[in-house]
Design an enzyme around this catalytic site. Structure first.
Site, PDB file in Angstrom:
ATOM      1  N   LYS B 182       0.616  -1.136  -0.216  1.00 45.44           N
ATOM      2  CA  LYS B 182      -0.202  -0.507  -0.254  1.00 45.44           C
ATOM      3  C   LYS B 182       0.741   0.924   0.398  1.00 45.44           C
ATOM      4  CE  LYS B 182      -1.594   3.026   2.679  1.00 45.44           C
ATOM      5  NZ  LYS B 182      -1.868   4.517   2.361  1.00 45.44           N
ATOM      6  N   GLY B 234       7.363   4.422   8.387  1.00 44.30           N
ATOM      7  CA  GLY B 234       6.686   5.455   8.620  1.00 44.30           C
ATOM      8  C   GLY B 234       6.465   6.417   9.998  1.00 44.30           C
ATOM      9  N   SER B 235       5.384   6.681  10.276  1.00 42.70           N
ATOM     10  CA  SER B 235       5.555   7.915  11.582  1.00 42.70           C
ATOM     11  C   SER B 235       5.933   6.832  12.879  1.00 42.70           C
ATOM     12  CB  SER B 235       4.607   8.705  12.145  1.00 42.70           C
ATOM     13  OG  SER B 235       3.391   7.583  12.166  1.00 42.70           O
ATOM     14  N   THR B 236       6.175   6.660  14.143  1.00 44.47           N
ATOM     15  CA  THR B 236       6.436   5.762  15.495  1.00 44.47           C
ATOM     16  C   THR B 236       5.170   5.749  15.664  1.00 44.47           C
ATOM     17  OG1 THR B 236       8.825   6.508  15.684  1.00 44.47           O
ATOM     18  CG2 THR B 236       7.217   5.930  17.798  1.00 44.47           C
ATOM     19  N   GLY B 239       3.763   3.447  14.244  1.00 47.53           N
ATOM     20  CA  GLY B 239       4.297   2.067  14.248  1.00 47.53           C
ATOM     21  C   GLY B 239       4.288   0.927  15.394  1.00 47.53           C
ATOM     22  N   GLU B 256      10.164   0.846  10.272  1.00 48.99           N
ATOM     23  CA  GLU B 256      11.361   2.017   9.976  1.00 48.99           C
ATOM     24  C   GLU B 256      11.149   2.841  10.393  1.00 48.99           C
ATOM     25  OE1 GLU B 256      13.334   4.120   9.144  1.00 48.99           O
ATOM     26  OE2 GLU B 256      13.279   4.121   6.896  1.00 48.99           O
ATOM     27  N   CYS B 290      13.540  10.893   7.761  1.00 49.76           N
ATOM     28  CA  CYS B 290      13.086   9.953   8.519  1.00 49.76           C
ATOM     29  C   CYS B 290      14.836   9.791   9.149  1.00 49.76           C
ATOM     30  CB  CYS B 290      12.485   8.261   8.720  1.00 49.76           C
ATOM     31  SG  CYS B 290      13.749   7.419   7.238  1.00 49.76           S
ATOM     32  N   GLU B 387      10.021  14.635  16.271  1.00 48.19           N
ATOM     33  CA  GLU B 387      10.306  14.658  14.727  1.00 48.19           C
ATOM     34  C   GLU B 387       9.496  15.571  14.114  1.00 48.19           C
ATOM     35  OE1 GLU B 387       9.240  11.063  12.415  1.00 48.19           O
ATOM     36  OE2 GLU B 387      11.802  10.840  11.683  1.00 48.19           O
TER      37      GLU B 387
END
Lengths: 294, 476
Positions: B182, B234-236, B239, B256, B290, B387
């Protein structure tokens, strides 16, 4: 209407990216497995062998200095070029080895796939042969492999193409350059391979191909002081011993001949045989005692 | 004295974007169930580029089933045959790289010089590298004949759309898995063009499936029972949500995630090179990276000199049309991302940091943010902790290497770090103490398919790239 008369090819050596005849002016008769005349191949002299070493040496810096990725691209390009000239090699291999067209086609397919196999190895061999070493002291310690330099290759006598590719590709994949003595009685696929290499972005001098009498050229190569290693695939046991003794003079790396099934998974032996390992030490200094607690 | 550059736009004519795209499932483009679509726009102009199918949970199910069906044959192929498919893909990407670079710049907003010189060469190289592994898995250090996992569900971000696709798909296919991928909602086009590359390469149907959509589509994919492996970049925050979703299942997971990379400059560093590295570290891809070096840690004794040089350099950056070959800073990817950057930058001012940006005219249409740096930043400030994912650099100082390490490691993240010093032993000592997955010394933002990439701590787990990157897709 009369049948069209075909144009014969003059088979020539491949040295330094060029296609010379033997400096000796000699040729020898190459026949198919039934004894029919196929071509007059150059019968290289010891001087041709020395010239080829000069060409190979000249190419070492550029080829070993190219990125592994770049070498992989070039080897893959060889596979692409071969695929397009498959029919020619099927014919030559069938003639040289007395194979049916179908069997010769399988041999050529395997040879093409072998280039692909080694194209993928160029940037991976270092990842399985190198290491970081946890020495007992404040040092960064890394071992990495690099090519040994110029490799003389006595190509297998029986397998004129798959065997040939199986000894050339691993040596150059890692950044060595080679002087190849083609199968004595079946040199034509090897000489035609030179034409493919010349149009595959392989820099001149990286692969040099000689045809002629193995017994004449091999001692020159085995004792040559500017050759770093020798692959004795195309020598019988007795001759190989003699050459290995000659090679000891400058401590060439020697890959001894052994019964080989060229269709089998090649493994990594033919690459690691021509690699040197260099270990670099560097102090890591200290920011105070102990490791990180986080 | 000032001088101006004439515009040097790359031609759009090399890329032909269709007015609409379906989902790529089992080798065919198909409409989403219910026919739902969304628009993808060019961030630099807000021009609508195309309409893309919005995949539902049912569509995800179809795609996973197609991938499952394809898995049997694909995983049974000799590795050397899988290798040749991947080599074909690598070559076709090389051939079509100009087209894909322009497409990526249009859909993402990043400068053409980056898509042309960084993204696309890396994409092709990544496929080339993993192609070579497909028939060498016995040599990879995971034992003899390591097996694939099955169907990989992969969700990728918008900052390097095609490169992240390559990072996901190349190792998955090389090891014998099939994939449902995706792409990000705001950058679906290059993945859909990749579907066409799979067609040209003759890849068997169902081996690669592309399901476009938003977060709900991705959530359905990672939750799907037929998925054996989940890979997310993507974002933490997302995740963590995915980690909770797959908890208790057999799904192998690699993540990641975000970062707050420290770029540490010691007093003996070559200043001009360090300045270039700092710029590369935080303004490459508008800082939407990132592993960006978003925290500059500079040794106190050279802080003024370094900041003077840095500000001078920032004043020369050219912001504008991403298709212009001279552009350094392109558009922010979306209005939503621009709002997030703006909010965080404003918090920096509100919390007492000092804001600076070069004089820089922003285009009237599209999403833009001027390169910005903050001084007088403390470790407690949000701009030093969170971030930002934008062209915003927070500057802190230190006196000793120990202090630099302590500050660098004072983060929930641990993805990247940079060290600038001429002294090798100091570089190695500091590197060995940094809790970060990638440490660049006297360089920054370097990537190579042979080199593993990934984070410590809340920057995620698992590695992509290199021999290490195979593990994520093998049953080992």
């Amino acid at each position: 209407m009369s049948e069209r008369l075909t144009v014969f090819k003059t088979y020539k050596l491949f040295v330094g990216g060029k296609f010379p005849r033997s400096e000796s002016g000699r040729v020898y008769e190459v026949t198919d497995s039934k004894g029919n005349w196929l071509a007059n191949a150059p019968q290289s002299s010891r001087k041709d062998a020395r010239d080829a070493v000069v060409a190979a040496r000249k190419a070492v810096g550029g080829w070993s200095g190219a990125t592994a990725y770049n070498r992989g691209q070039v080897l893959y390009r060889v596979a692409e070029m071969l695929e397009g000239r498959k029919d020619q090699f099927v014919r030559e291999v069938a003639d040289a080895e007395g194979l049916s067209k179908a069997k010769a086609a399988a041999v050529v397919d395997a040879a093409i796939d072998r280039w692909v196999w080694y194209a993928g190895w160029t940037d991976k061999i270092g990842q399985i042969t190198g290491s970081t070493n946890p020495v007992a002291g404040p040092f960064f310690n890394v071992s990495a492999t690099e090519p040994t330099g110029v490799v003389a290759v006595l190509a297998p006598q029986e397998s004129s193409f798959l065997g040939l590719v199986s000894v050339i590709a691993p040596a150059i994949a890692t950044g060595n350059t080679v002087v190849v003595v083609a199968s004595e009685k079946a040199p034509l696929p090897a000489l035609s391979l030179g034409e493919v290499l010349a149009t595959s972005d392989v820099p001149g001098g990286v692969v040099n191909i000689l045809s002629g009498r193995t017994a004449e050229m091999a001692p020159t190569l085995a004792s040559h002081q500017d050759v770093n290693a020798i692959d004795l695939a195309g020598a019988d046991a007795e001759f190989a011993k003699e050459l290995e003794i000659a090679a000891a003079d400058n401590l060439k790396r020697v890959l001894r001949p052994r019964p080989a099934d060229w269709t089998a998974d090649p493994g990594t032996e033919r690459m690691t045989a021509f690699l040197e390992t260099r270990t670099v030490w560097h102090p890591t200094g200290s920011l105070g005692a102990g490791g990180s607690s986080y | 004295m000032s001088f101006t550059y004439a515009p040097a736009p790359e031609s759009r004519s090399v890329v032909d974007i269709a007015p609409s795209y379906g989902l790529f499932i089992d080798g065919e483009f198909t409409e989403a169930t219910g026919g739902k679509v969304f628009k993808t726009v060019s961030p630099s102009s807000e021009e609508v580029l195309s309409e893309v199918a919005h995949g539902s949970a049912e569509d995800v199910d179809r795609a996973v089933k197609a991938a499952r069906k394809a898995f049997e044959k694909w995983s049974a192929l000799p590795g050397s045959e899988r290798a040749k498919y991947l080599f074909r893909i690598a070559r076709i990407i090389q051939e079509r790289s100009r087209e894909l670079a322009v497409l990526e710049t249009l859909d993402n907003g990043k400068p053409i010089k980056e898509t042309r010189d960084a993204d696309l060469p890396l994409v092709a190289a990544h496929f080339f590298y993993y192609a070579g592994w497909a028939d060498k898995l016995d040599h990879a250090g995971y034992g003899a004949n390591p097996r694939p996992l099955g169907v990989a569900g992969q969700v990728i971000p918008w900052n390097f759309p095609l490169l992240m696709l390559a990072w996901k798909i190349a190792p998955a296919l090389a090891t014998g898995n099939t994939v449902v991928l995706k792409p990000a909602e705001t950058t679906p086009l290059s993945a859909l063009f990749f579907a066409d590359i799979c067609r040209q390469a003759g890849l068997p149907k169902g081996v690669v499936n592309i399901v476009t959509g938003d977060g709900t589509t991705g959530a359905a994919l990672v939750a799907h029972e037929g998925v054996n492996k989940v890979a997310f970049t993507g974002s933490t925050a997302v995740g963590k949500a995915i980690a909770r979703t797959v908890a208790g299942s057999d799904k192998k997971l690699t993540l990641e995630l975000g970062g707050k990379g420290a770029n540490i400059v010691f007093d003996d560093a070559p200043i001009d090179q360090a300045v270039e590295g700092i710029v590369q570290g935080i303004f490459f891809n508008q800082g939407q990276v990132c592993c960006a070096g978003s925290r500059l840690l500079v040794q106190e004794s050279i802080q003024d000199e370094l900041l003077d040089s840095l500000k001078r350099r920032l004043s020369t950056l050219r912001l504008g049309d991403p298709l212009d070959k001279n552009t350094d800073i392109g558009a922010i990817n979306s209005a939503e991302q621009l709002a997030r950057i703006t909010e965080l930058a404003d918090s920096g001012e509100a919390e007492g940091a000092e804001r600076w940006a070069p004089a820089c005219e922003l285009p009237s249409a599209g999403y833009w943010f001027a390169p910005t740096l903050f001084t007088n930043v403390t470790q407690a400030h949000r701009i030093a902790r969170e971030e930002i994912f934008g062209p915003v650099l927070s500057v802190l100082s230190f006196r000793t290497p120990d202090e630099a390490v302590a500050k660098a490691n004072n983060s929930q993240y641990g993805l990247s770090a940079g060290i600038w010093t001429e002294k090798g032993s100091r570089m190695l000592a500091v590197a060995s103490k940094l809790r970060a997955g990638v440490v660049w010394a006297n360089t920054f933002n370097k990537f190579d398919p042979t080199s593993p990439f990934g984070g410590f701590k809340e920057s995620g787990f698992g590695r992509e790239g290199g021999r290490h990157g195979l593990e994520a897709y093998l049953d080992v």
